[in-house]
Design an enzyme around this catalytic site. Structure first.
Site, mmCIF file in Angstrom:
data_model
loop_
_atom_site.group_PDB
_atom_site.id
_atom_site.type_symbol
_atom_site.label_atom_id
_atom_site.label_comp_id
_atom_site.label_asym_id
_atom_site.label_seq_id
_atom_site.Cartn_x
_atom_site.Cartn_y
_atom_site.Cartn_z
ATOM 1 N N GLY A 183 8.056 3.364 3.366
ATOM 2 C CA GLY A 183 8.772 4.439 4.054
ATOM 3 C C GLY A 183 10.144 3.906 4.400
ATOM 4 N N ASP A 188 2.902 15.591 12.836
ATOM 5 C CA ASP A 188 3.158 15.271 11.426
ATOM 6 C C ASP A 188 1.843 15.296 10.652
ATOM 7 O OD1 ASP A 188 4.527 14.651 9.145
ATOM 8 O OD2 ASP A 188 5.050 12.595 9.729
ATOM 9 N N LEU A 218 0.830 -1.215 0.000
ATOM 10 C CA LEU A 218 0.000 0.000 0.000
ATOM 11 C C LEU A 218 0.855 1.251 0.000
ATOM 12 C CD1 LEU A 218 -2.480 -1.166 2.762
ATOM 13 C CD2 LEU A 218 -3.022 -0.950 0.338
HETATM 14 P P1 ADP Z 1 5.587 6.971 7.178
HETATM 15 O O1 ADP Z 1 5.906 7.103 8.630
HETATM 16 O O2 ADP Z 1 6.710 6.346 6.400
HETATM 17 O O3 ADP Z 1 5.111 8.230 6.554
HETATM 18 P P2 ADP Z 1 2.825 6.079 7.061
HETATM 19 O O4 ADP Z 1 2.195 5.585 8.306
HETATM 20 O O5 ADP Z 1 2.442 7.455 6.652
HETATM 21 O O6 ADP Z 1 4.392 5.915 7.160
HETATM 22 O O7 ADP Z 1 2.481 5.052 5.885
HETATM 23 C C1 ADP Z 1 3.077 5.102 4.602
HETATM 24 C C2 ADP Z 1 2.070 4.812 3.503
HETATM 25 O O8 ADP Z 1 1.473 3.525 3.694
HETATM 26 C C3 ADP Z 1 0.892 5.785 3.489
HETATM 27 O O9 ADP Z 1 1.202 6.923 2.741
HETATM 28 C C4 ADP Z 1 -0.197 4.940 2.851
HETATM 29 O O10 ADP Z 1 -0.073 4.924 1.445
HETATM 30 C C5 ADP Z 1 0.085 3.548 3.363
HETATM 31 N N1 ADP Z 1 -0.718 3.284 4.578
HETATM 32 C C6 ADP Z 1 -0.324 3.469 5.860
HETATM 33 N N2 ADP Z 1 -1.290 3.141 6.726
HETATM 34 C C7 ADP Z 1 -2.341 2.736 5.984
HETATM 35 C C8 ADP Z 1 -3.671 2.291 6.301
HETATM 36 N N3 ADP Z 1 -4.076 2.186 7.564
HETATM 37 N N4 ADP Z 1 -4.504 1.972 5.281
HETATM 38 C C9 ADP Z 1 -4.072 2.091 4.002
HETATM 39 N N5 ADP Z 1 -2.860 2.507 3.649
HETATM 40 C C10 ADP Z 1 -1.981 2.831 4.607
HETATM 41 MG MG MG Z 2 3.456 9.312 6.407
#
Ligand code: ADP
Ligand code: MG
Length: 557
Positions: A335, A450, A332
């Protein structure tokens, strides 16, 4: 909506401590004799009154953020009935086990609190105005929406009370108290000049007394050095029973001349003009975007926590069994910690779609693992419809953080790819939901740090949730900011000046980030402060620790 304790034969509703003691006396004062009553201080809480050795002991049962109930320092339970059952077997810190329920006489009903009689009407009005629903759809929404909205609505319930006079000054307060009879304890509550604070004016011996109502950082109301309450009307109800520092108890309300029992309460976040002018629903979104305008957040499976079912809550554990988790190959997102994968988590009664943040296996780096554990620790404490909930952690081939699924992905990407198909009203609706999620964080003393469109995930076109708690902090009940010892890898373009200059983070700096996020949303996924790189150097000159990454996020390192 009934109280979760209303079926318990030893629950008395909104009675005072003195009345509870009276009931216990009448029932014989045996050791272990107990009853349950509504807490007059905290919303949704109770007090357990127990007899031991011919003395009364009162324990307050708090309703926690995640919907569980516990006596301070004790174990959480999924409902008041379960809590009482537990203490009937194990005293676990109480003076005795609960041995004998003090039963409510069959002819006496559970006493409703002041708010109960108003609550249903206020909820109905809120749902009508916010979601524009009527009839069956409204009733359904009330059932689903109520638990989350109750607190929001309770905080404005005083506006419905005859003793509330709105914004009048001290002299006008005195004038109103002196008009008509002047019995001791005649009182009114008014807004003070400084917005957001209240004063209590009362009559005693033909003299008026004015008291400031304190409002502390955690949002509680009290008289100086008195008991603290979640809302103004609870404080007033209490002061009718106990003076708590006043010259006497509150007796007779001085009725606001503009008071009408049928007045519509103001509803948080909804302009009054909507009520009087009638509301025209926004134009329907174009077909083909999957979700009809009528699919509301509460119609989805992620509006409530999967643990809101008491049976499921009983089995809730921080660490999930790997055998109950199926991981799809579909990624999905990703990071520097690793990637986020799609999956399914099998619960006792149902299966739910989940997103799984997988820590890279080569990431033996303890610091990265610790960061993920911290993120989990924050998420574990949150439960709100507009926040991505954590289902649990799973430690198997990798460390995994299992979350609710938000299938439509990040807000910025969604808006930029669907520019021509999304109405401005739709963006307003989504950002309103983000504000509700942020309100919840502020009320519970968390700073997000954030908030950005990339971290707002969509469940569908009309339902947004805040995610990514990697930088978030709990402030503790009386702190109002977090100071970082050193600058880190930070999203500077979303940060308020005090974050950058003094490393100081508060709900106020989250509001700044909300502003930038609004800008992103209303420019349909635009990049904030997008200027030529040469200009960027100039614009950010003097800002310490900043740099730009290829993704367009200005990160400080
Ligand atoms: P980071 O700390 O690297 O920014 P995130 O928690 O923002 O991590 O997650 C990175 C990506 O993973 C998001 O931009 C999204 O595309 C996907 N993602 C994260 N959590 C979810 C979720 N609960 N449902 C769907 N996609 C998710
Ligand atoms: Mg993020």
């Amino acid at each position: 909506m009934s109280d979760p304790a209303s079926d318990l034969p030893f629950f008395y509703g909104s009675i005072s401590r003195a009345e509870a003691e009276e009931c216990l006396k009448l029932a014989g004062m045996a050791d272990g004799l107990f009853l349950l009553r509504q807490c007059l201080r905290s919303l949704g809480g109770y007090v357990l009154s127990l007899v031991w050795n011919l003395q009364f002991h009162h324990y307050s049962v708090e309703k926690q953020l995640n919907g569980t109930y516990c006596i301070a320092g004790g174990k959480p339970h999924c409902g008041p009935a379960e809590l009482c059952e537990y203490y009937s077997k194990d005293p676990d810190g109480l003076v005795s086990t609960l041995r004998k329920p003090c039963l409510r006489p069959p002819e006496t009903a559970v006493r409703a609190g002041v708010f109960e009689s108003l609550r249903d009407n206020m909820l109905r009005e809120y749902v009508r105005q916010t979601w524009h629903l009527e009839g069956e759809a409204m009733e359904q929404a009330i059932i689903n929406q109520a638990p989350q909205l109750e607190k929001l609505i309770a905080t404005t319930a005083h506006e419905k009370m005859p003793w509330y006079h709105g914004k009048i000054d001290r002299q006008e307060g005195e004038r109103r108290l002196y008009s008509g009879a002047q019995p001791d304890g005649k009182f009114l509550v008014r807004d003070r000049e400084e917005s957001g604070t209240f004063a209590l004016s009362m009559m005693y011996g033909k003299t008026t007394y004015h008291y400031q109502i304190l409002h502390d950082k955690s949002g509680k109301y009290s008289m100086p050095e008195g008991t603290k309450f979640d809302t103004i009307w609870q404080l007033v109800e209490y002061l009718k029973m106990k003076p708590d520092g006043l010259v006497t108890i509150l007796r007779e309300p001085c009725v606001n001349p503009n008071y009408s029992a049928a007045a519509t309460p103001s509803v948080p976040g909804v302009r009054r003009s909507l009520q009087s002018n009638g509301y025209t629903p926004p134009p329907k979104a174009p077909e083909g975007l999957g979700v009809d305008r009528r699919t509301l957040p509460m119609d989805t499976s992620v509006y409530e926590s999967p643990y809101s079912d008491p049976e499921a809550l009983k089995e809730k554990k921080l660490f999930l069994k790997r055998t109950q988790l199926m991981i799809d190959e579909v990624e999905l997102g990703s990071g520097n910690f690793g990637c986020v994968k799609k999956g399914v988590y099998r619960m006792r009664k149902k299966q739910i779609d989940v997103a799984i943040k997988v820590l890279k296996s080569e990431n033996e780096n303890k610091a990265v693992k610790d960061e993920m554990m911290k993120e989990a620790e924050i998420m574990h404490q949150l439960d709100n419809p507009y926040i991505v909930r954590m289902i649990g952690l799973c430690e198997a081939e990798n460390l995994m953080l299992v979350m609710e699924m938000a299938a439509f992905g990040p807000l910025n990407k969604f808006l930029s790819s669907k520019k021509d198909q999304i109405s401005v009203e739709n963006v307003v609706e989504l950002m309103h939901q983000v504000s509700l999620g942020m309100l919840y964080l502020e009320e519970n003393n968390f700073v997000h740090r954030d908030l950005a469109a990339r971290n707002v995930l969509l469940v569908n076109q009309h339902y947004a949730k805040i995610s990514d708690f990697g930088l978030s902090k709990a402030l503790g009940a009386d702190g109002n900011y977090y100071r970082a010892r050193a600058a880190g890898k930070w999203p500077l373009k979303w940060y308020a000046p005090e974050c950058i200059n003094f490393h100081k983070f508060s709900s106020k700096s989250d509001v700044w980030s909300f502003g930038i996020t609004m800008w992103e949303a209303f420019s349909f996924g635009g990049k904030p402060y997008k200027v030529r790189p040469a200009d960027l150097g100039g614009a950010l000159r003097g800002v310490p620790h900043c740099g730009t990454s290829t993704s367009g996020t200005a990160w400080g390192a």
